[in-house]
Motif scaffolding. Structure first.
Motif, PDB file in Angstrom:
ATOM      1  N   LYS A   1      -3.623  -1.742  -3.730  1.00 42.00           N
ATOM      2  CA  LYS A   1      -3.180  -2.534  -2.976  1.00 42.00           C
ATOM      3  C   LYS A   1      -3.702  -3.851  -3.139  1.00 42.00           C
ATOM      4  N   LYS A   2      -4.909  -4.216  -3.170  1.00 42.88           N
ATOM      5  CA  LYS A   2      -5.841  -5.437  -3.448  1.00 42.88           C
ATOM      6  C   LYS A   2      -5.208  -6.057  -4.653  1.00 42.88           C
TER       7      LYS A   2
ATOM      8  N   GLU B   1      -6.411   1.727  -1.517  1.00 45.49           N
ATOM      9  CA  GLU B   1      -6.763   0.152  -0.821  1.00 45.49           C
ATOM     10  C   GLU B   1      -7.169  -0.551  -2.234  1.00 45.49           C
TER      11      GLU B   1
ATOM     12  N   GLY C   1       0.826  -1.175   0.059  1.00 50.34           N
ATOM     13  CA  GLY C   1       0.031  -0.129   0.036  1.00 50.34           C
ATOM     14  C   GLY C   1       0.812   1.301   0.165  1.00 50.34           C
TER      15      GLY C   1
END
Length: 183
Positions: free
Chosen positions: A158-159, A155, A98
């Motif tokens: 990051k995922k 986010e 992240g």
């Protein structure tokens, strides 16, 4: 896998698989992720592998959404293969953790947005875009795609980065010089 040809620069290719394909709801988030990883000149690969480390003549990534593949390409000195693979892998880990700046996210979205808008400036560009998106069930518009990119968060990136799995490392490098070739 390694192959040798008459050349001075090595060509490093790394292939990553992802379950995120063209029809997946997270398709646009993966486009943004690829942009931050290596899709543009402000990307992690370009800045950290090419610019800061001066390890590559070029360093970029591309997302093949129909196949769920992300390709990383770098032009390197062949002796630096191990170090380059490590540094490229570290850039992916940074995304998976992240570590994404607001600027990286906003620049990527702006470049994606400008790209689709400029494509619509010509009839040929429009035909190519509509051909690419013809498989979608919804009525495709540039503004609809842009709004999806704009909604992508750190986010989400990051995922998406966490779905990437290294499948292959390929290096094409120059042949070893023989005694007769060294002069």
């Amino acid at each position: 896998m390694r192959e040798k040809q008459d050349m001075k620069q090595g060509k490093l290719h790394m292939g990553f698989s992802t379950p995120i394909t063209f029809h997946h709801p997270d398709y646009t988030a993966m486009q943004v992720t690829n942009g931050i990883l290596g899709g543009f000149s402000h990307s992690k690969l370009f800045i950290n592998v090419r610019e800061k480390e001066s390890m590559a003549y070029y360093a970029s990534s591309s997302y093949s959404s129909h196949y769920g593949l992300v390709y990383v390409m770098a032009g390197i000195d062949a002796e630096l293969e191990e170090k380059a693979v490590k540094l490229i892998t570290e850039q992916l880990t940074v995304l998976q953790n992240g570590d994404i700046t607001d600027l990286e996210l906003e620049q990527t979205k702006a470049l994606l947005n400008n790209g689709i808008r400029s494509t619509f400036d010509s009839a040929r560009g429009q035909i190519e875009v509509f051909d690419q998106f013809k498989e979608l069930d919804e009525n495709f518009t540039a503004e609809g795609l842009i709004s999806k990119w704009d909604a992508v968060t750190k986010e989400d990136v990051k995922k998406m980065a966490s779905t990437l799995k290294l499948e292959i490392v390929y290096l094409l490098s120059g042949k070893e010089a023989t005694n007769n070739e060294e002069n």
